[in-house]
Design an enzyme around this catalytic site. Structure first.
Site, PDB file in Angstrom:
ATOM      1  N   ASN A 157      14.942  25.648   2.329  1.00 44.08           N
ATOM      2  CA  ASN A 157      13.961  24.957   1.504  1.00 44.08           C
ATOM      3  C   ASN A 157      14.025  25.537   0.091  1.00 44.08           C
ATOM      4  OD1 ASN A 157      10.401  25.205   1.134  1.00 44.08           O
ATOM      5  ND2 ASN A 157      11.618  23.380   0.779  1.00 44.08           N
ATOM      6  N   GLY A 160      10.476  19.384  -0.251  1.00 46.13           N
ATOM      7  CA  GLY A 160       9.054  19.501  -0.569  1.00 46.13           C
ATOM      8  C   GLY A 160       8.703  18.689  -1.794  1.00 46.13           C
ATOM      9  N   MET A 165       2.702  20.567   3.231  1.00 39.34           N
ATOM     10  CA  MET A 165       2.087  20.783   1.921  1.00 39.34           C
ATOM     11  C   MET A 165       0.595  20.521   1.997  1.00 39.34           C
ATOM     12  SD  MET A 165       4.947  19.164  -0.688  1.00 39.34           S
ATOM     13  CE  MET A 165       5.427  17.781   0.363  1.00 39.34           C
ATOM     14  N   CYS A 194       3.324  31.137   2.363  1.00 36.84           N
ATOM     15  CA  CYS A 194       2.437  30.555   1.359  1.00 36.84           C
ATOM     16  C   CYS A 194       2.109  31.575   0.275  1.00 36.84           C
ATOM     17  CB  CYS A 194       1.155  30.047   2.001  1.00 36.84           C
ATOM     18  SG  CYS A 194      -0.005  29.343   0.800  1.00 36.84           S
ATOM     19  N   LYS A 237       8.201  29.569   9.039  1.00 37.80           N
ATOM     20  CA  LYS A 237       8.613  29.235   7.669  1.00 37.80           C
ATOM     21  C   LYS A 237       8.207  30.392   6.769  1.00 37.80           C
ATOM     22  CE  LYS A 237       8.338  25.695   4.030  1.00 37.80           C
ATOM     23  NZ  LYS A 237       7.868  26.504   2.898  1.00 37.80           N
TER      24      LYS A 237
END
Length: 331
Positions: free
Chosen positions: A217, A242, A27, A114, A152
């Site tokens: 996630n 997260g 993060m 992202c 990811k």
């Protein structure tokens, strides 16, 4: 050590205990060395990642100095975190991969999920979901250092059904670990995570890349929720937490218990002390990012909103310690 052996070593405890491995999500301005050590103190996951770092900046003659804080690893951090990189150029990733290997990193994770618009305008992050050729170039570039290269990502950019081609493409790259945030870029975190698709992801993995570890996630708040998710969806190897860490710094406790206010204040003091140590080394960092963590520690306290507001008005770590001292005296 081979690529697969590295990950086997990372998660061997989880496998011995017949549970998914757990990780703290990378993060921005959160998962630097200071906060990773705070989580280690509270309850550590099996795997840590760095905050994401621009591959180009790592070797850029001027920008590389700005990455020193992001890439710093304290000797007490064991196992060493996995470095997460973002960008859009295979050449940049090849250079960055060799550099982080020299710095002691043993594995690389690629950010292909992202949703930040600044990253997307740079043709990076989740924008790679729309450009398979560029994504492949990035993976191949990162592999030039011969380190394990994981990915990811999200289900898709605009539409959920994009996962039907995007995820198989990534699995065909035979990455050791594929982490999927089970939402699209457009959904951000505004809708519930699509757990109903997890079994499809497992089936894809089993068919196309049975040696790839699948990590999930999205909306997983703590260890117990992660265990339940893995039980409901056999074949899930890992669980990444997260935002849950902001609700509970002890999110990775396998045996949860009620923590006292004194414990929470001690953990905050520990983070403030680590922050000062970090700053004394001349590493890039500012006081403002520290303030985003205050809500973690005041949650559940009497007058939490007022207390958080008081902490947000602080300008120095000594100001924060003064509030901690006052609260401890009141206790």
């Amino acid at each position: 050590m081979t690529k697969s052996a590295y990950w086997q070593k990372m998660i061997e405890t989880a496998q011995q205990e017949h549970r998914p491995f757990f990780s703290l999500a990378p993060m921005e301005a959160v998962t630097g060395s200071v906060f990773r050590r705070v989580v280690m103190q509270a309850a550590a996951p099996d795997v840590f990642y760095t905050e994401f770092t621009n591959a180009l900046s790592i070797t850029h003659p001027k920008a590389k100095f700005t990455t020193r804080g992001r890439l710093y690893i304290d000797p007490s951090e064991q196992p060493r975190p996995i470095v997460q990189l973002w960008g859009n150029s295979g050449e940049d990733f090849a250079k960055a991969a060799r550099e982080v290997q020299q710095q002691g990193y043993e594995a690389i994770d690629l950010n292909m999920g992202c949703p930040d618009m600044a990253v997307i305008k740079n043709n990076s992050g989740s924008d790679l979901i729309r450009h398979f050729d560029r994504a492949k170039e990035v993976i191949e570039g990162a592999r030039q250092a011969d380190l394990p290269v994981s990915v990811k990502t999200r289900l898709g950019f605009d539409e959920i059904n994009e996962y039907e081609t995007w995820i198989p493409f990534l699995l065909e790259q035979q990455v050791p670990v594929l982490t999927v945030h089970v939402r699209t870029k457009m959904e951000m975190s505004k809708v519930p995570a699509h757990y109903e698709l997890i079994d499809n992801l497992v089936q894809m993995r089993d068919t196309l890349a049975p040696d790839t570890l699948l990590q999930i996630n999205g909306d997983i708040l703590d260890y117990q929720a992660g265990i339940q998710l893995a039980q409901q969806h056999p074949g899930v190897d890992g669980v990444m937490i997260g935002r849950g860490i902001f609700q509970n710094p002890y999110a990775f406790e396998s045996q949860p218990r009620e923590h006292t206010i004194k414990e929470q204040l001690e953990l905050l003091r520990y983070q403030v002390d680590l922050y000062d140590q970090f700053a004394s080394m001349g590493l890039p960092g500012h006081f403002a990012p520290l303030q985003r963590f205050f809500k973690i520690y005041v949650r559940g306290m009497r007058h939490a909103a007022e207390l958080r507001n008081e902490l947000m008005q602080t300008k120095t770590t000594d100001d924060v310690r003064a509030i901690i001292d006052q609260l401890e005296q009141e206790l």
